[in-house]
Design a protein around this motif. Structure first.
Motif, short mmCIF file in Angstrom:
data_model
loop_
_atom_site.label_atom_id
_atom_site.label_comp_id
_atom_site.label_asym_id
_atom_site.label_seq_id
_atom_site.Cartn_x
_atom_site.Cartn_y
_atom_site.Cartn_z
N ILE A 134 -63.22 -34.39 -67.56
CA ILE A 134 -62.06 -33.81 -67.82
C ILE A 134 -61.97 -32.50 -67.11
O ILE A 134 -61.02 -32.10 -66.66
CB ILE A 134 -62.05 -33.70 -69.29
N ASP A 135 -63.19 -31.90 -67.09
CA ASP A 135 -63.09 -30.41 -66.23
C ASP A 135 -62.73 -30.76 -64.94
O ASP A 135 -61.62 -30.10 -64.41
CB ASP A 135 -64.26 -29.98 -66.42
N ILE A 136 -63.18 -31.68 -64.22
CA ILE A 136 -62.87 -32.08 -62.82
C ILE A 136 -61.63 -32.52 -62.56
O ILE A 136 -60.79 -32.18 -61.76
CB ILE A 136 -63.93 -32.70 -62.24
N PRO A 180 -67.47 -33.07 -68.67
CA PRO A 180 -67.33 -32.83 -67.36
C PRO A 180 -66.38 -33.52 -66.59
O PRO A 180 -65.71 -32.91 -65.61
CB PRO A 180 -68.90 -33.12 -66.72
#
Lengths: 810, 810
Positions: free
Chosen positions: A226-228, A224
């Motif tokens: 890395i997503d943000i 998560p």
């Protein structure tokens, strides 16, 4: 909880021995009844075990040992597939599972890490010849090889190559070995970035389990995160393009003249490190251009960065709960395995004291006989002389208790003659009175103000004067008297059992040492004098919230330390890489081509007839040795003005160096976010807990009370006499003597331990835990029939299912 | 939910009128049966009401109105003690509760705030003469006086002076009035820091309810915040003393030479703003001195600051829940009050449609007859023609639904001829296919890379060339075609109902406008071209987490905006104070005596034959007018290098100016922490919610289905005919005609509304809500008998208890 059965029943011999033998015998009995393999075992323990095969006692001993291993595995969250599978493995397991071995592991790992103090860009004082440090390294690596071979022996080759961490360690070891030899042969150090991988030896240590857990948690939080992060970088790219279009026509603006500059400066802006400066040239031209920066910062810094924290916090929360759940269920399974090894054919409904005692002998060799019996009694909640599985599930909660006889005497001075008693009683009452406490608080507060005013009046100069200031002596005397009163009034044991008193004591001691230093003029210890203001921390006892906060702080301390260590490991990796690439790159007056030249200036010019030194100091933030690198990395962690360091290094090397600094920023951002999430989680959890349990606010841990009668003690003595354990018998006899002395028929013992996070979680998730248990047992039931046919073929991999099978046979 | 009773029963006349009259009549009947007081009422409404006293209809109308007022009070969380208590109050209440009045309130407040653009240190372009702006101010203040007098009329003097916010407003108004007159008389502005208080006029606006809530929340979070802040400051003082002792012997260290400097620098260090610099002089002397700074930062920045966040987050969480609870119970009470006004003596078990319709006429005047009936049916969950109290509790959830007839046609083109239908159907299928979507994503991605590469190739210079780049046209054409296909395939209404499509549409439109600007060479609009990369945001639709995050972002937006506004209000206060004290203090080359002189330098010297401008730019961060002040304050909020601004101002004024900057830092820290806590809370809540309701992930709000038969519609028409409401009758007739056209006996209507935070909370706290209700009703029951004897004496203060009493009489 307290019952009065004729206790003799506890101590009956379990009767039929060898109802079930240890897994060694069992396993090979499955193989066809021959014990050859066991006989082949080369370790003395295994040989001994085989020699006594036929003896029932021996079989029981093996069972005890295996049960203890299961319980240890449950406690340490070791997976059961690493459970030793035969006598050879057991010997290796026992060899590799004791503190000596752990210490060896730790010290070799530390030695390898510390070598970087002496290697190539070494700390000047610690520089060693290449031959010396390469030999040291080779020695350490050989020890690691030995450790690994022991591990392979214990795990077996199959499990060994499937265990990821161990395999990575082996590869790293291999590479390091070759490199060390190359260094020795060439007599010169090459670029050895792989030294950064040395950390794995430390991470793999048994003592660094907490660090491993942290790392796992960090990696689990990564997706998560890395997503943000991508969202963040995406906006950064969009704004970089926008900024380039908007501001590059302004030739006095050096920040946006190319797309690369634009990107880098917006990355730095994300850390706010160049904030008003990056805006200034365009702001000077057109005041409205500030909108661009305000929007950018609002979106990136104030929104997405917080989002990042939210996402990590949420993931963290979730992981913590799942971790707690899996550990709980793992412990439960371990207890089940141990239980199966301890019940007898005759009495399958529970464990008798004899077997329980046998287990504890292996599980906690240091426990004394009295404690073993008390633990047994504390577990046993039913009226039978056996501990059922349901009771046995509380094993981990109970085994940690420290038992003490409940004193009839309330104070330490109760036995003293009347006059002395009255005096001490008076002191006791005085010391416990509110008036005394608040007087002390007032004294501390006055002392604080005094120190502040005194320091304020000094204004530089002669503050380490020869003559000791009288205020110091006065306050120290007051504290000394307080300490004395408290120690005598409460007794030294009770006094020092409180963390706050311990704190008072040590600060007062330090102050006294400081006085000595002042009086005898020992300059290097002057810094102790300076610690005096710490005394003021006592004032925070006054308010409940502070007590709460500080208590939580102390509870968190071990975890915080392990997080700090994790951060240090990242630091180490980056420090090695930094040293390999940037050592000696930065020096006074080095970066004259860059925009940050001022910070690296060191000019010694004469104005009028005075020498003025113009110092930028930033050349001190270098990678010249590992200690300097650590300080530099800390400065990069704090983030402020980090771009000066980055630009300085970049101007002396290539602009690819920026990658190093940016990667480091992102990595520390991850770790720091995890730390923040951890602190948040721990405090919110704790506060929710206090809110839920308003009443239990004041308790200092878990307390259990158990009464033991004289007959029971005598019963245990009988039991021990049969097994000829002289020290235990003597110990117990002492208790009987004491009972006789005071004419008691029974003694009450108190078991205490401090409350752990696990206890709090148990209480918080009370309802869910029951569900988990049910779900778990359902799953187990549904799995058992499925695994049964498969277990024979994969017996070497799945001792668990084997065990289950043998269980169902009986 | 759907039942088929003979619907006529709904529309029976309630029979006996005036079962209970409105509170006006009631109240004065209590006074002794005379209506004199009511007759004295000067407002025309009251006079009219008295003229028709005897009419039953009129009494019902009054009941409807009061019930509607109760429901409004419940919705807006207005306390019931501000409920209008007599006809005069009612008239004032109605006058002060409509959008015209609210707008007036808002615009006067804004006018007052905006005046600071034109006053003394004015924005150059907006400067007004003293006479002009003082007159404007006086005018605005008079309007505020008028508003306040209306409020007093409505609340009554007693309630008015007990209402804290209103009283503060009155005082501020008084002071401002006097000052404005003084300014007018003296024809010169004096130091008017009180202008900072003008914010209260904005905060008190009806439209700024969210800001008020935020402020309340901030103040409620303050006590724990201050506690931790004290801990922070305490450590700061201790370290300041330590630092002074340790580093002041080093004369080249300007940061710790006095205790005050030591304190200030450690405060700045807390913001990391001076980090490596403050350490450098001592680090250069003794490398181990870095330990002091590392320990300080670890404790203060990484531990206590996070603790601060944890404490605020925890408090915030707790407050949010309590707020939700109290609002829920408040609404419930409001519904109870309204319900009591709407039931009749004959049928005390519920509200008939006639009365419900009457209520809605006041509560939502814009609602059409069909919707009123549908709302009634949606509320009514039993088989009776009356809405019981239990059903009525859902009022707020149901009344917000937007009703639409459920279409039998699935697509907008269903009615078209066969060929056209097939074409559109084909487009529809194409547009909805995954292939189409992913093709578009690919195009967007390619476009993104294209833009990036293109920008990278530009490297400054002629990027706004005359000829439009062909890539721009190609991509725009693709987007245009996509837009066209989607609009035709889905129908414009369905197309624009999705937020993402709306986004696509507007970005494409902007890109088109940009193309126009390029083609027709309109320079000021070039910036639109630059918005093209925003198109790339569409890529984030691909992943669920991003959709979640962006959805939450949009849900949060109103709340975020109100938090931003709250921050702006603080900015305003500080900007005014800053302008009064520091306007014109900072200018180029001003601060030569300070350590930050470089940043304020502006030198224009000649090197060789080139003019070099050495610009520090920081003189731009000044308080010369309110816009500049805002930018400066934003820079202070971002915190980086704020000490340069602080030191610059300090060197030109006194060192007490630091107090201003430090206070500002702490205030923004509070607000920012609250913002972070809010974002954290909202996201964690949302994620927990999604985790709890995995299935309901895809729904876009709350949907309710209701069927209405033809007879029912005719029944309503009958009812409306009697009350001679022509427009309503015509509307309903249309529905009947439509039903006839399609030959249906009934039509299904869908009620939709978007999901609010309150809905989510309702679901999250499902179990607890029941407990709250029970507790609440228990409390009410126990209170009622207690209050009854008291209500007569305090009737003017407690209309609620009066109402309850009158209820029990009947």
């Amino acid at each position: 909880m307290q019952w009065r059965e004729p206790p003799a029943i506890y101590f009956q011999d379990p009767g039929s021995p060898a109802e079930r033998s240890s897994y060694l015998v069992e396993l090979h009995a499955d193989d066809g009844g021959s014990y050859d393999v066991v006989n082949d075992a080369s370790s003395p323990a295994a040989r001994e075990c085989c020699a006594q095969q036929s003896s029932a006692r021996h079989n029981w001993e093996m069972n005890y040992q295996e049960a203890a291993i299961y319980l240890q595995e449950g406690e340490n969250n070791d997976k059961f597939f690493t459970h030793p599978k035969n006598a050879k493995a057991l010997a290796a397991y026992l060899f590799a599972h004791n503190h000596l071995f752990y210490l060896m592991e730790l010290s070799t790992a530390l030695l390898l890490l510390l070598l970087s103090l002496c290697e190539a860009p070494a700390v000047p004082m610690l520089r060693l010849g290449i031959f010396v440090h390469a030999t040291l390294e080779l020695f350490a690596l050989i020890v690691v090889v030995f450790e690994l071979s022991m591990k392979m022996r214990w795990l077996g080759f199959q499990t060994f190559i499937r265990h990821k961490r161990t395999m990575v360690k082996t590869c790293v070891l291999f590479v390091q070995f070759i490199e060390a030899i190359v260094v020795l042969v060439r007599q010169t150090s090459h670029v050895r970035i792989t030294r950064a991988l040395r950390c794995i030896f430390l991470v793999d240590c048994r003592y660094c389990g907490a660090v491993r857990r942290n790392l796992r948690q960090i990696f689990q939080s990564l997706p998560p995160f890395i997503d943000i992060l991508l969202l963040l970088l995406f906006f950064m790219v969009i704004f970089a393009i926008l900024g380039f279009y908007l501001f590059s026509p302004n030739h006095s603006d050096p920040y946006f003249n190319t797309l690369e500059n634009s990107l880098v400066n917006l990355f730095v802006l994300l850390t706010t490190s160049n904030f008003p400066d990056v805006m200034m040239p365009s702001y000077a031209r057109n005041p409205w251009s500030c909108v661009f920066f305000i929007v950018y910062l609002s979106i990136e810094l104030y929104f997405i960065m917080n989002l990042l924290l939210a996402v990590v916090f949420d993931t963290f929360n979730d992981i913590e709960k799942r971790k707690f759940k899996s550990l709980l269920l793992h412990k439960r399974t371990a207890i089940q395995h141990a239980y199966r090894l301890l019940v007898t054919k005759q009495r399958p409904s529970g464990i008798s004291f004899k077997h329980f005692e046998g287990l504890l002998r292996f599980y906690k060799p240091r426990m004394c006989a009295r404690e073993r019996y008390l633990t047994f009694k504390a577990l046993n909640q039913s009226n039978t002389p056996l501990v059922s599985l349901k009771d046995f599930y509380n094993f981990y909660e109970v085994v940690g208790l420290k038992w003490k006889a409940k004193r009839n005497r309330e104070h330490w001075f109760d036995d003293l003659p009347r006059t002395a008693f009255l005096i001490f009683k008076g002191i006791n009452i005085l010391v416990k009175s509110r008036v005394f406490q608040y007087t002390m608080y007032t004294v501390v507060a006055v002392n604080g103000i005094w120190i502040l005013v005194e320091t304020f009046m000094l204004q530089g100069g002669n503050f380490f004067s020869r003559n000791v200031p009288w205020s110091y002596i006065v306050f120290l005397t007051i504290y000394g008297v307080e300490l004395l009163l408290k120690t005598t009034g409460l007794g030294p044991v009770e006094y020092l059992s409180s963390g706050w008193n311990l704190f008072d004591f040590s600060v007062t001691l330090f102050a006294f040492l400081g006085l000595m230093a002042l009086a005898f003029n020992m300059e290097p210890f002057y810094f102790i004098v300076v610690l005096r203001p710490l005394q003021l921390l006592r004032l925070f006892k006054l308010k409940k919230r502070y007590r709460n906060v500080l208590d939580t702080m102390f509870e968190l301390f071990p975890r915080m330390a392990s997080l700090g260590l994790t951060l240090l490991i990242f630091y180490y990796c980056f420090a090695i890489v930094g040293m390999e690439f940037f050592a000696g790159v930065v020096y006074p007056n080095c970066c004259n081509t860059s925009t940050v030249a001022d910070s690296y200036r060191w000019v010694n010019h004469t104005v009028g007839n005075k020498t003025v030194v113009e110092e930028g100091y930033y050349y001190l933030n270098n990678f010249d040795n590992i200690l300097n690198s650590f300080v530099t990395l800390f400065e990069l962690t704090v983030v402020n003005d980090w771009y000066i360091i980055m630009e300085g290094v970049t101007s002396q090397t290539t602009h690819w160096s920026r990658l190093y600094f940016m990667t480091f920023y992102i990595v520390t951002m991850v770790v720091m976010t995890i730390i923040v999430a951890f602190i948040l989680d721990a405090f919110v959890f704790r506060m929710n807990y206090t809110r839920k349990n308003q009443d239990s606010e004041e308790d200092n841990g878990i307390v259990l009370e158990k009464e033991i009668s004289k007959e029971e003690v005598i019963g245990i003595i009988e039991l021990y006499k049969r097994t000829s354990a002289a020290t235990e018998t003597a110990q117990l006899q002492k208790i009987v003597l004491q009972m006789d002395k005071y004419g008691q028929m029974s003694t009450v013992f108190l078991g205490r331990r401090s409350r752990t996070k696990s206890d709090l979680s148990m209480k918080m998730y009370e309802e869910e835990i029951q569900e988990w248990y049910e779900e778990h047992s359902r799953k187990e039931e549904s799995q058992t029939p499925l695994q049964e046919p498969a277990s024979a073929s994969s017996s070497s991999l799945k001792p668990l299912s084997l065990r289950q099978r043998s269980q169902t046979v009986i």
